[in-house]
Design a protein around this motif. Structure first.
Motif, PDB file in Angstrom:
ATOM      1  N   LEU A   1      69.607  -5.190 120.563  1.00 56.76           N
ATOM      2  CA  LEU A   1      68.753  -4.797 119.110  1.00 56.76           C
ATOM      3  C   LEU A   1      69.159  -3.614 118.396  1.00 56.76           C
ATOM      4  O   LEU A   1      69.339  -3.545 116.966  1.00 56.76           O
ATOM      5  CB  LEU A   1      67.359  -4.735 119.573  1.00 56.76           C
ATOM      6  CG  LEU A   1      66.639  -5.982 119.934  1.00 56.76           C
ATOM      7  CD1 LEU A   1      65.672  -5.890 120.746  1.00 56.76           C
ATOM      8  CD2 LEU A   1      66.724  -7.099 118.917  1.00 56.76           C
ATOM      9  N   GLY A   2      69.738  -2.868 118.902  1.00 59.71           N
ATOM     10  CA  GLY A   2      70.048  -1.692 118.380  1.00 59.71           C
ATOM     11  C   GLY A   2      71.492  -1.686 117.379  1.00 59.71           C
ATOM     12  O   GLY A   2      71.626  -1.362 116.257  1.00 59.71           O
ATOM     13  N   LEU A   3      72.282  -2.559 117.927  1.00 60.69           N
ATOM     14  CA  LEU A   3      73.242  -3.305 117.336  1.00 60.69           C
ATOM     15  C   LEU A   3      73.169  -3.991 116.149  1.00 60.69           C
ATOM     16  O   LEU A   3      74.119  -3.694 115.103  1.00 60.69           O
ATOM     17  CB  LEU A   3      74.433  -3.853 118.185  1.00 60.69           C
ATOM     18  CG  LEU A   3      75.212  -3.002 119.126  1.00 60.69           C
ATOM     19  CD1 LEU A   3      75.902  -3.676 120.198  1.00 60.69           C
ATOM     20  CD2 LEU A   3      76.128  -1.960 118.495  1.00 60.69           C
TER      21      LEU A   3
ATOM     22  N   VAL B   1      74.246  -2.999 112.383  1.00 62.75           N
ATOM     23  CA  VAL B   1      75.019  -3.848 111.348  1.00 62.75           C
ATOM     24  C   VAL B   1      74.335  -4.050 109.803  1.00 62.75           C
ATOM     25  O   VAL B   1      74.691  -3.946 108.843  1.00 62.75           O
ATOM     26  CB  VAL B   1      75.061  -5.675 112.053  1.00 62.75           C
ATOM     27  CG1 VAL B   1      75.710  -6.477 110.914  1.00 62.75           C
ATOM     28  CG2 VAL B   1      75.913  -5.544 113.312  1.00 62.75           C
ATOM     29  N   VAL B   2      72.814  -4.097 109.918  1.00 61.89           N
ATOM     30  CA  VAL B   2      71.954  -4.078 108.958  1.00 61.89           C
ATOM     31  C   VAL B   2      72.182  -2.632 108.094  1.00 61.89           C
ATOM     32  O   VAL B   2      72.501  -2.668 107.003  1.00 61.89           O
ATOM     33  CB  VAL B   2      70.552  -4.215 108.978  1.00 61.89           C
ATOM     34  CG1 VAL B   2      69.858  -4.262 108.037  1.00 61.89           C
ATOM     35  CG2 VAL B   2      70.325  -5.478 109.664  1.00 61.89           C
ATOM     36  N   ALA B   3      72.392  -1.566 108.948  1.00 62.18           N
ATOM     37  CA  ALA B   3      72.640  -0.045 108.263  1.00 62.18           C
ATOM     38  C   ALA B   3      74.039  -0.185 107.640  1.00 62.18           C
ATOM     39  O   ALA B   3      74.403   0.732 106.684  1.00 62.18           O
ATOM     40  CB  ALA B   3      72.357   0.697 109.236  1.00 62.18           C
ATOM     41  N   SER B   4      75.109  -0.972 108.341  1.00 62.14           N
ATOM     42  CA  SER B   4      76.468  -0.611 107.732  1.00 62.14           C
ATOM     43  C   SER B   4      76.468  -1.515 106.172  1.00 62.14           C
ATOM     44  O   SER B   4      77.416  -1.113 105.645  1.00 62.14           O
ATOM     45  CB  SER B   4      77.327  -1.232 108.590  1.00 62.14           C
ATOM     46  OG  SER B   4      77.096  -2.693 108.927  1.00 62.14           O
ATOM     47  N   VAL B   5      75.556  -2.297 106.042  1.00 61.60           N
ATOM     48  CA  VAL B   5      75.530  -3.370 104.815  1.00 61.60           C
ATOM     49  C   VAL B   5      74.795  -2.808 103.612  1.00 61.60           C
ATOM     50  O   VAL B   5      74.987  -2.625 102.547  1.00 61.60           O
ATOM     51  CB  VAL B   5      75.168  -4.890 105.151  1.00 61.60           C
ATOM     52  CG1 VAL B   5      75.303  -5.586 103.969  1.00 61.60           C
ATOM     53  CG2 VAL B   5      76.350  -5.411 106.090  1.00 61.60           C
TER      54      VAL B   5
ATOM     55  N   LEU C   1      66.438  -1.121 117.536  1.00 62.98           N
ATOM     56  CA  LEU C   1      66.900  -1.238 116.236  1.00 62.98           C
ATOM     57  C   LEU C   1      66.771  -0.135 115.265  1.00 62.98           C
ATOM     58  O   LEU C   1      67.874   0.166 114.729  1.00 62.98           O
ATOM     59  CB  LEU C   1      66.389  -2.369 115.857  1.00 62.98           C
ATOM     60  CG  LEU C   1      66.919  -3.366 114.652  1.00 62.98           C
ATOM     61  CD1 LEU C   1      66.478  -4.903 114.508  1.00 62.98           C
ATOM     62  CD2 LEU C   1      66.624  -2.895 113.314  1.00 62.98           C
ATOM     63  N   PRO C   2      65.522   0.231 114.896  1.00 61.90           N
ATOM     64  CA  PRO C   2      65.487   1.322 113.868  1.00 61.90           C
ATOM     65  C   PRO C   2      66.290   2.667 114.443  1.00 61.90           C
ATOM     66  O   PRO C   2      66.801   3.569 113.774  1.00 61.90           O
ATOM     67  CB  PRO C   2      63.932   1.634 113.713  1.00 61.90           C
ATOM     68  CG  PRO C   2      63.559   0.955 114.794  1.00 61.90           C
ATOM     69  CD  PRO C   2      64.258  -0.130 115.304  1.00 61.90           C
ATOM     70  N   LEU C   3      66.103   3.062 115.722  1.00 58.12           N
ATOM     71  CA  LEU C   3      66.929   4.206 116.251  1.00 58.12           C
ATOM     72  C   LEU C   3      68.425   4.110 116.009  1.00 58.12           C
ATOM     73  O   LEU C   3      69.039   5.138 115.584  1.00 58.12           O
ATOM     74  CB  LEU C   3      66.433   4.409 117.665  1.00 58.12           C
ATOM     75  CG  LEU C   3      65.213   4.878 117.940  1.00 58.12           C
ATOM     76  CD1 LEU C   3      64.878   4.880 119.547  1.00 58.12           C
ATOM     77  CD2 LEU C   3      64.905   6.380 117.356  1.00 58.12           C
ATOM     78  N   ALA C   4      68.901   3.056 115.992  1.00 61.92           N
ATOM     79  CA  ALA C   4      70.489   2.729 116.039  1.00 61.92           C
ATOM     80  C   ALA C   4      70.603   2.796 114.325  1.00 61.92           C
ATOM     81  O   ALA C   4      71.879   2.962 114.039  1.00 61.92           O
ATOM     82  CB  ALA C   4      70.726   1.549 116.552  1.00 61.92           C
ATOM     83  N   PHE C   5      69.755   1.992 113.721  1.00 63.26           N
ATOM     84  CA  PHE C   5      69.766   1.863 112.035  1.00 63.26           C
ATOM     85  C   PHE C   5      69.920   3.204 111.538  1.00 63.26           C
ATOM     86  O   PHE C   5      70.582   3.451 110.741  1.00 63.26           O
ATOM     87  CB  PHE C   5      68.423   1.323 111.610  1.00 63.26           C
ATOM     88  CG  PHE C   5      68.627   0.906 110.192  1.00 63.26           C
ATOM     89  CD1 PHE C   5      68.941  -0.465 109.725  1.00 63.26           C
ATOM     90  CD2 PHE C   5      68.276   1.864 109.386  1.00 63.26           C
ATOM     91  CE1 PHE C   5      68.758  -0.601 108.343  1.00 63.26           C
ATOM     92  CE2 PHE C   5      68.216   1.725 107.857  1.00 63.26           C
ATOM     93  CZ  PHE C   5      68.654   0.377 107.441  1.00 63.26           C
ATOM     94  N   VAL C   6      68.964   4.217 112.184  1.00 65.64           N
ATOM     95  CA  VAL C   6      69.114   5.652 111.453  1.00 65.64           C
ATOM     96  C   VAL C   6      70.235   6.209 111.869  1.00 65.64           C
ATOM     97  O   VAL C   6      70.872   7.271 111.213  1.00 65.64           O
ATOM     98  CB  VAL C   6      67.580   6.234 111.667  1.00 65.64           C
ATOM     99  CG1 VAL C   6      67.826   6.503 113.262  1.00 65.64           C
ATOM    100  CG2 VAL C   6      67.493   7.581 110.766  1.00 65.64           C
TER     101      VAL C   6
ATOM    102  N   PHE D   1      64.335   0.971 106.621  1.00 67.36           N
ATOM    103  CA  PHE D   1      64.293   1.667 107.718  1.00 67.36           C
ATOM    104  C   PHE D   1      62.804   2.033 108.374  1.00 67.36           C
ATOM    105  O   PHE D   1      62.447   2.070 109.293  1.00 67.36           O
ATOM    106  CB  PHE D   1      65.170   3.076 107.774  1.00 67.36           C
ATOM    107  CG  PHE D   1      64.837   4.272 108.882  1.00 67.36           C
ATOM    108  CD1 PHE D   1      65.082   3.828 110.258  1.00 67.36           C
ATOM    109  CD2 PHE D   1      64.238   5.448 108.571  1.00 67.36           C
ATOM    110  CE1 PHE D   1      64.747   4.848 111.017  1.00 67.36           C
ATOM    111  CE2 PHE D   1      63.822   6.323 109.458  1.00 67.36           C
ATOM    112  CZ  PHE D   1      64.289   6.088 110.700  1.00 67.36           C
ATOM    113  N   PHE D   2      62.065   2.553 107.243  1.00 70.79           N
ATOM    114  CA  PHE D   2      60.888   2.891 107.461  1.00 70.79           C
ATOM    115  C   PHE D   2      59.899   1.720 108.260  1.00 70.79           C
ATOM    116  O   PHE D   2      59.049   1.790 109.094  1.00 70.79           O
ATOM    117  CB  PHE D   2      59.932   3.237 106.227  1.00 70.79           C
ATOM    118  CG  PHE D   2      60.474   4.584 105.509  1.00 70.79           C
ATOM    119  CD1 PHE D   2      61.149   5.637 106.335  1.00 70.79           C
ATOM    120  CD2 PHE D   2      60.028   5.140 104.521  1.00 70.79           C
ATOM    121  CE1 PHE D   2      61.476   6.759 106.024  1.00 70.79           C
ATOM    122  CE2 PHE D   2      60.328   6.418 103.976  1.00 70.79           C
ATOM    123  CZ  PHE D   2      61.222   7.158 104.557  1.00 70.79           C
ATOM    124  N   VAL D   3      60.134   0.600 107.580  1.00 70.95           N
ATOM    125  CA  VAL D   3      59.402  -0.728 108.249  1.00 70.95           C
ATOM    126  C   VAL D   3      59.901  -1.106 109.430  1.00 70.95           C
ATOM    127  O   VAL D   3      58.867  -1.494 110.583  1.00 70.95           O
ATOM    128  CB  VAL D   3      59.820  -1.962 107.088  1.00 70.95           C
ATOM    129  CG1 VAL D   3      59.231  -3.396 107.780  1.00 70.95           C
ATOM    130  CG2 VAL D   3      59.162  -1.612 105.705  1.00 70.95           C
TER     131      VAL D   3
END
Length: 450
Positions: free
Chosen positions: A160-162, A166-170, A24-29, A184-186
């Motif tokens: 989970l990366g996706l 999705v969160v990072a896109s919003v 999740l965070p790896l895809a988020f960043v 992202f840090f959390v």
């Protein structure tokens, strides 16, 4: 076989969640780094596209070149203990967090200093990201498993990366970059902690016994099973396998086809569609959410068609969708939402299936438990090279043909349309042809697809 007793635990929902949460965070960043960053530096800081493309090309080439070395480091750490890998992952996570914050919140403003700052912080961020990604993917590959188990494990990680994407896109539009960075840090801290509580890969002895039991199941006698309690220090080891070379060729062609529109999507939305900024999260969110929701459907299809044929279906769907996108014009936002959703469904195969195929190649080559880092190091190298070529070639070529952010002349928009839609179609077609002729039509490669 020792591994059989742990198989149910390794691929249980609890463990696949604990292992996959770091995705999740790896895809988020990854979304800010590969999609938002070029647009952000071009519009906020006025960096010319040609200059920006050169910086991204050099930084991503550096990132790609260190991946094979990070893969060998990962193998050596796995040979010591799973704890050594987790410690290295924690240090890489700290490096990634620091680099990301410095990249998006530069402490300099002069044009020349800003360019140098961007290049240095990009390399810092990429180094942390790559070290963490290679170790995490190698961990999953070392768990082994059959075709269904491998695809399920990868699907959890990428699914989970996706969610992260999705969160990072919003969040950048809805909450701003400072809040996005805090989230992202959390997420990164939570993902690493969950990883430390997942089932570790088999020990050296267990991996050796598992390899011995698979000798008779591997049809390719040119790749005999090697002792699993050693680490092969040859960085070129994966390229001795014809199956790996074929799969890497397909992966690279397909990856460039995906990287080009990922680099250009915000320019396409803002200048060709002329859509308001408030709709950007809708476009990106529908794309990644559709990819996440499509995972169970693709996994069900894998049981009927196998990994490679299912991946081919996803490629053909992507070609049809981008062909439709080439007919888009200003104001066609509703149709583009549908296009984003359909292309997201196609993306599901790109995320869940190639990694599972690679794990099968590693197993069939007899390199399980000893060289996963080498394979995933080159795999990550190919991913970064795709992104480097996409930014380093697409952005300068767009500038050469008269496109710049905010320029709406017919010539500029035609260049943007061709780069965003037509070029990916051609590359996807080449990838689909390579998958069919280099993999599916090769009887010797059948053991690698199961």
């Amino acid at each position: 076989m020792i591994d059989t007793g742990l198989s149910q635990e390794k691929f249980s929902r609890r463990n696949t969640l604990a292992y996959g949460l770091l995705g999740l965070p790896l895809a988020f960043v990854a979304l800010p780094l590969y999609v938002i960053l070029p647009n952000h530096y071009a519009r906020e800081f006025g960096v010319p596209l040609a200059t920006l493309g050169a910086i991204l090309l050099l930084a991503r080439l550096f990132d790609a070149l260190i991946d094979p070395l990070l893969g060998r480091l990962s193998d050596r750490l796995f040979a010591r203990s799973a704890r050594a890998v987790l410690i290295m992952g924690g240090l890489a996570a700290l490096l990634l967090a620091l680099g990301f914050a410095l990249l998006f919140f530069p402490l300099v403003s002069a044009p020349d200093a800003l360019l140098a700052w961007a290049g240095a912080t990009l390399m810092l961020t990429y180094a942390g990201y790559s070290a963490l990604s290679v170790a995490h993917q190698s961990w999953g590959a070392r768990l082994g498993g059959n075709e269904a188990e491998r695809s399920r494990l990868v699907a959890w990680r990428e699914g989970l990366g996706l969610v992260g994407v999705v969160v990072a896109s919003v969040t950048p539009v809805a909450l701003g970059l400072p809040a996005t960075t805090a989230i992202f840090f959390v997420a990164l801290a939570a993902g690493w902690l969950a990883w430390t509580r997942s089932v570790p890969p088999p020990t050296k002895i267990e991996a050796a016994l598992n390899a011995e039991t698979k000798k008779t199941k591997v049809a390719d006698t040119t790749n005999p099973v090697k002792p699993a309690n050693t680490v092969d220090t040859d960085i070129w080891l994966p390229f001795r396998s014809a199956a790996f070379r074929s799969l890497l060729t397909v992966f690279m062609l397909n990856g460039i086809a995906s990287a080009v529109p990922a680099t250009l999507v915000l320019f396409f939305i803002q200048d060709l569609l002329q859509a308001p900024a408030a709709l950007e999260p809708l476009f990106l969110g529908s794309y990644f959410l559709s990819a996440a929701l499509s995972m169970p459907l693709w996994l069900a299809l894998v049981k009927r068609l196998g990994l490679a044929r299912t991946w081919l279906c996803g490629m053909l769907l992507a070609i049809a969708v981008f062909a439709w996108a080439s007919q888009m014009g200003a104001g066609q936002t509703t149709a583009f939402v549908v296009i984003c959703a359909l292309s997201g469904i196609a993306l599901g195969t790109d995320l869940a299936l190639p990694g599972a195929l690679l794990t099968g190649v590693i197993q069939a080559n007899g390199d399980s438990g000893r060289a996963e880092g080498a394979y995933f190091g080159w795999w990550s190298f190919a991913t970064k090279l795709n992104l480097a070529l996409a930014a380093g070639l697409a952005l300068p070529l767009l500038a050469l043909f008269g496109y710049a952010p905010g320029v709406n002349t017919p010539t500029a928009l035609n260049a943007l349309l061709i780069a965003y839609c037509v070029l990916p179609c051609l590359l996807k077609l080449a990838a689909a042809g390579s998958l069919y002729f280099l993999v599916l039509k090769k009887p010797k490669l059948k053991p690698y697809l199961l």
